[in-house]
Design a protein around this motif. Structure first.
Motif, PDB file in Angstrom:
ATOM      1  N   ALA A 125       0.840  -1.192   0.000  1.00 60.06           N
ATOM      2  CA  ALA A 125       0.000   0.000   0.000  1.00 60.06           C
ATOM      3  C   ALA A 125       0.871   1.237   0.000  1.00 60.06           C
ATOM      4  N   VAL A 126       0.369   2.286  -0.647  1.00 57.62           N
ATOM      5  CA  VAL A 126       1.088   3.558  -0.703  1.00 57.62           C
ATOM      6  C   VAL A 126       0.167   4.665  -0.210  1.00 57.62           C
ATOM      7  N   GLN A 127       0.764   5.659   0.429  1.00 54.52           N
ATOM      8  CA  GLN A 127      -0.018   6.776   0.942  1.00 54.52           C
ATOM      9  C   GLN A 127      -0.316   7.807  -0.145  1.00 54.52           C
ATOM     10  N   TRP A 128       0.426   7.738  -1.236  1.00 50.45           N
ATOM     11  CA  TRP A 128       0.210   8.703  -2.310  1.00 50.45           C
ATOM     12  C   TRP A 128      -0.854   8.194  -3.291  1.00 50.45           C
ATOM     13  N   HIS A 129      -1.049   8.936  -4.388  1.00 49.35           N
ATOM     14  CA  HIS A 129      -2.105   8.643  -5.365  1.00 49.35           C
ATOM     15  C   HIS A 129      -1.499   8.332  -6.737  1.00 49.35           C
ATOM     16  N   PRO A 130      -1.046   7.096  -6.960  1.00 48.77           N
ATOM     17  CA  PRO A 130      -0.454   6.769  -8.260  1.00 48.77           C
ATOM     18  C   PRO A 130      -1.456   6.846  -9.408  1.00 48.77           C
ATOM     19  N   GLU A 131      -2.734   6.690  -9.100  1.00 51.18           N
ATOM     20  CA  GLU A 131      -3.750   6.746 -10.160  1.00 51.18           C
ATOM     21  C   GLU A 131      -3.890   8.130 -10.769  1.00 51.18           C
ATOM     22  N   ALA A 132      -3.327   9.156 -10.095  1.00 43.41           N
ATOM     23  CA  ALA A 132      -3.436  10.524 -10.594  1.00 43.41           C
ATOM     24  C   ALA A 132      -2.401  10.838 -11.667  1.00 43.41           C
ATOM     25  N   ASP A 133      -1.400   9.965 -11.825  1.00 47.98           N
ATOM     26  CA  ASP A 133      -0.354  10.199 -12.819  1.00 47.98           C
ATOM     27  C   ASP A 133      -0.679   9.515 -14.143  1.00 47.98           C
ATOM     28  N   ASP A 134       0.044   9.930 -15.195  1.00 48.00           N
ATOM     29  CA  ASP A 134      -0.205   9.389 -16.529  1.00 48.00           C
ATOM     30  C   ASP A 134       0.117   7.902 -16.610  1.00 48.00           C
ATOM     31  N   GLU A 135       1.136   7.475 -15.884  1.00 46.52           N
ATOM     32  CA  GLU A 135       1.509   6.071 -15.844  1.00 46.52           C
ATOM     33  C   GLU A 135       1.403   5.563 -14.417  1.00 46.52           C
ATOM     34  N   CYS A 136       1.052   4.309 -14.251  1.00 45.29           N
ATOM     35  CA  CYS A 136       0.875   3.768 -12.902  1.00 45.29           C
ATOM     36  C   CYS A 136       1.441   2.354 -12.843  1.00 45.29           C
ATOM     37  N   ALA A 137       2.719   2.261 -12.524  1.00 47.55           N
ATOM     38  CA  ALA A 137       3.385   0.965 -12.463  1.00 47.55           C
ATOM     39  C   ALA A 137       2.829   0.086 -11.349  1.00 47.55           C
ATOM     40  N   LEU A 138       2.341   0.710 -10.271  1.00 43.09           N
ATOM     41  CA  LEU A 138       1.841  -0.076  -9.146  1.00 43.09           C
ATOM     42  C   LEU A 138       0.551  -0.809  -9.507  1.00 43.09           C
ATOM     43  N   LEU A 139      -0.375  -0.120 -10.146  1.00 39.13           N
ATOM     44  CA  LEU A 139      -1.599  -0.792 -10.572  1.00 39.13           C
ATOM     45  C   LEU A 139      -1.305  -1.831 -11.659  1.00 39.13           C
ATOM     46  N   ALA A 140      -0.373  -1.516 -12.541  1.00 39.95           N
ATOM     47  CA  ALA A 140       0.019  -2.492 -13.559  1.00 39.95           C
ATOM     48  C   ALA A 140       0.621  -3.734 -12.910  1.00 39.95           C
ATOM     49  N   ALA A 141       1.416  -3.548 -11.855  1.00 41.58           N
ATOM     50  CA  ALA A 141       2.020  -4.690 -11.168  1.00 41.58           C
ATOM     51  C   ALA A 141       0.959  -5.552 -10.497  1.00 41.58           C
ATOM     52  N   LEU A 142      -0.056  -4.914  -9.920  1.00 50.36           N
ATOM     53  CA  LEU A 142      -1.152  -5.682  -9.319  1.00 50.36           C
ATOM     54  C   LEU A 142      -1.859  -6.527 -10.379  1.00 50.36           C
ATOM     55  N   VAL A 143      -2.166  -5.924 -11.521  1.00 47.95           N
ATOM     56  CA  VAL A 143      -2.836  -6.660 -12.596  1.00 47.95           C
ATOM     57  C   VAL A 143      -1.950  -7.810 -13.073  1.00 47.95           C
ATOM     58  N   ASP A 144      -0.650  -7.559 -13.225  1.00 46.98           N
ATOM     59  CA  ASP A 144       0.265  -8.616 -13.652  1.00 46.98           C
ATOM     60  C   ASP A 144       0.271  -9.771 -12.660  1.00 46.98           C
ATOM     61  N   ARG A 145       0.306  -9.446 -11.365  1.00 40.93           N
ATOM     62  CA  ARG A 145       0.316 -10.501 -10.343  1.00 40.93           C
ATOM     63  C   ARG A 145      -0.986 -11.290 -10.371  1.00 40.93           C
ATOM     64  N   ALA A 146      -2.103 -10.594 -10.548  1.00 40.02           N
ATOM     65  CA  ALA A 146      -3.391 -11.281 -10.634  1.00 40.02           C
ATOM     66  C   ALA A 146      -3.451 -12.164 -11.879  1.00 40.02           C
ATOM     67  N   ARG A 147      -2.911 -11.677 -12.991  1.00 39.36           N
ATOM     68  CA  ARG A 147      -2.896 -12.470 -14.226  1.00 39.36           C
ATOM     69  C   ARG A 147      -2.030 -13.717 -14.052  1.00 39.36           C
ATOM     70  N   ASP A 148      -0.861 -13.554 -13.443  1.00 39.76           N
ATOM     71  CA  ASP A 148       0.012 -14.705 -13.220  1.00 39.76           C
ATOM     72  C   ASP A 148      -0.701 -15.783 -12.419  1.00 39.76           C
ATOM     73  N   ALA A 149      -1.484 -15.347 -11.423  1.00 35.87           N
ATOM     74  CA  ALA A 149      -2.201 -16.320 -10.591  1.00 35.87           C
ATOM     75  C   ALA A 149      -3.271 -17.047 -11.387  1.00 35.87           C
ATOM     76  N   THR A 150      -3.983 -16.316 -12.251  1.00 43.19           N
ATOM     77  CA  THR A 150      -5.050 -16.956 -13.035  1.00 43.19           C
ATOM     78  C   THR A 150      -4.493 -17.913 -14.071  1.00 43.19           C
ATOM     79  N   GLU A 151      -3.241 -17.684 -14.520  1.00 40.88           N
ATOM     80  CA  GLU A 151      -2.636 -18.539 -15.535  1.00 40.88           C
ATOM     81  C   GLU A 151      -1.798 -19.662 -14.947  1.00 40.88           C
ATOM     82  N   SER A 152      -1.751 -19.740 -13.608  1.00 42.05           N
ATOM     83  CA  SER A 152      -0.993 -20.804 -12.970  1.00 42.05           C
ATOM     84  C   SER A 152      -1.711 -22.138 -13.154  1.00 42.05           C
TER      85      SER A 152
END
Length: 247
Positions: A208-235
């Motif tokens: 968790a982060v105290q800042w707002h990554p969703e407010a920026d043009d790019e969001c590596a943290l949300l992308a990383a969450l999606v990647d981790r969720a995808r990896d789990a679904t493809e396991s």
């Protein structure tokens, strides 16, 4: 390839749109946009119904920003600057976060989401950060993000995702973690010492982060969450949802 389903908690607040003025379940669209761009299927979760019953339908969870948590949840009386407390949202998100942690569901907390994670794990909050750091730079003006440099802990998942030892982040918060919850490691601090990111040891993906990554043009943290969720679904086991009885 199907998109992993990412639940995002949301506000319930009075809102005005077209000819209507009414209570609405709403969320800044940056959350939705970043999850979609990262290849996830965003689903907005209003604070209603059975939180634990959602887990079998999700591949990942975002605890979004919002108003203050009732200080009674972490054993304190309210500060005179604590506000926008919503009991239904506190109930829903605290139960949902606890269930997600227990089940190993990939989880990302943003702003209030960090505070929810910290509270679930027995931590406490600074209810008005300017009293602690001596300035209002973390929340410079209503409806406006500030920018804060943060130092990322070497070797942390947060630093690995962001690919740097420091980051300049969008912030808008007047509270922050005080006593850190059980099992959480602080992985970023601002220059004034405020806690800016935490991670849970032993969990597949809970940060968790105290800042707002969703407010920026790019969001590596949300992308990383999606990647981790995808990896789990493809396991080989088919991911989190396939492991839930009845799915």
């Amino acid at each position: 390839m199907s998109r992993p389903v990412i639940g995002i908690t949301c506000y319930v607040e009075p809102a005005r749109f077209t000819v209507w003025e009414t209570a609405a379940a709403l969320l800044p669209y940056g959350y939705v946009d970043h999850v979609l761009r990262a290849g996830g299927q965003p689903v907005i979760l209003p604070p209603a119904g059975d939180p634990a019953g959602l887990l079998g339908r999700l591949d990942g969870l975002v605890l979004a920003g919002g108003g203050d948590i009732d200080p009674a949840r972490y054993g304190q009386a309210p500060h005179d600057r604590t506000g926008y407390v919503r009991k239904a949202r506190d109930d829903f998100e605290l139960h949902l976060a606890a269930a997600a942690l227990g089940a190993g569901l990939p989880l990302l907390g943003i702003c209030r989401g960090l505070q929810i994670l910290n509270t679930v794990l027995g931590g406490t909050l600074h209810q008005h950060l300017p009293d602690v750091v001596g300035h209002s730079g973390h929340s410079p003006a209503p409806g406006r993000f500030g920018r804060t440099p943060v130092r990322l802990a070497h070797g942390s998942r947060t630093a690995e995702i962001l690919g740097a030892g420091t980051a300049d982040v969008a912030c808008h918060h007047h509270q922050a973690a005080d006593r850190v919850g059980d099992g959480l490691a602080v992985t970023a601090r601002s220059e004034d010492g405020a806690v800016e990111a935490v991670e849970l040891a032993g969990h597949p993906f809970a940060l968790a982060v105290q800042w707002h990554p969703e407010a920026d043009d790019e969001c590596a943290l949300l992308a990383a969450l999606v990647d981790r969720a995808r990896d789990a679904t493809e396991s080989p086991g088919g991911g989190f949802r396939s492991a839930v009885p009845g799915r």
